[in-house]
Scaffold this motif. Structure first.
Motif, PDB file in Angstrom:
ATOM      1  N   THR A  71       0.834  -1.203   0.000  1.00  0.00           N
ATOM      2  CA  THR A  71       0.000   0.000   0.000  1.00  0.00           C
ATOM      3  C   THR A  71       0.872   1.259   0.000  1.00  0.00           C
ATOM      4  N   GLU A  72       0.193   2.396  -0.134  1.00  0.00           N
ATOM      5  CA  GLU A  72       0.883   3.689  -0.042  1.00  0.00           C
ATOM      6  C   GLU A  72       1.589   3.833   1.306  1.00  0.00           C
ATOM      7  N   GLN A  73       1.043   3.196   2.335  1.00  0.00           N
ATOM      8  CA  GLN A  73       1.661   3.293   3.666  1.00  0.00           C
ATOM      9  C   GLN A  73       3.025   2.587   3.683  1.00  0.00           C
ATOM     10  N   LEU A  82       4.209   4.358  -4.318  1.00  0.00           N
ATOM     11  CA  LEU A  82       3.883   2.934  -4.456  1.00  0.00           C
ATOM     12  C   LEU A  82       4.389   2.353  -5.778  1.00  0.00           C
TER      13      LEU A  82
END
Ligand SMILES: CC(=O)Nc1ccn([C@H]2C[C@H](O)[C@@H](CO)O2)c(=O)n1
Length: 115
Positions: A71-73, A82
């Motif tokens: 994910t972007e996290q 990403l």
């Protein structure tokens, strides 16, 4: 996780050194062979290219993660977008789905002196 050899050091590509030292990069995604570390473990970190030590890290946690579930996290914790993270992982581990997220903090950046 299986019974692989416990890692006693870890390497990073030189291009990530400054991001690690500045605290911008706080995770690394590795394959199973490089996942055998434990929370609290202190690991010396060297460059992959020249095997030059540049800091010690403390492992905070190790968590399995699928390539398809990135994910972007995860990317933010790698200080990347990403798409960049997906490209980097594909270059290092082509076709590999099962990854392991090692979260860490830098604990030492200077070699010990005996004087
Ligand atoms: C030998 C080897 O695999 N070395 C690696 C593997 C990964 N990294 C970095 C690249 C990305 O930022 C993350 C996720 O894989 O970790 C690395 O520097 N060196």
């Amino acid at each position: 996780m299986g019974g692989g050899h416990l890692l006693t050091k870890i390497t990073f590509f030189e291009r990530f050194e400054q991001d690690i030292l500045s605290g911008a990069k706080t995770i690394t995604l590795r394959d199973e062979a490089e996942s055998h570390v434990f929370a609290g473990q202190i690991l010396p970190v060297s460059t992959f290219e020249a095997d030059r030590w540049f800091c010690d890290i403390k492992v905070i946690e190790v968590v399995p993660v699928l390539f398809s579930a990135l994910t972007e996290q995860h990317a933010a914790q790698e200080n990347m977008t990403l798409p960049e993270l997906r490209r980097v992982i594909q270059e290092i581990y082509p076709g590999l789905e099962q990854l392991f997220q090692i979260r860490f903090c830098v604990v030492n950046t200077r070699a010990h002196s005996i004087n």
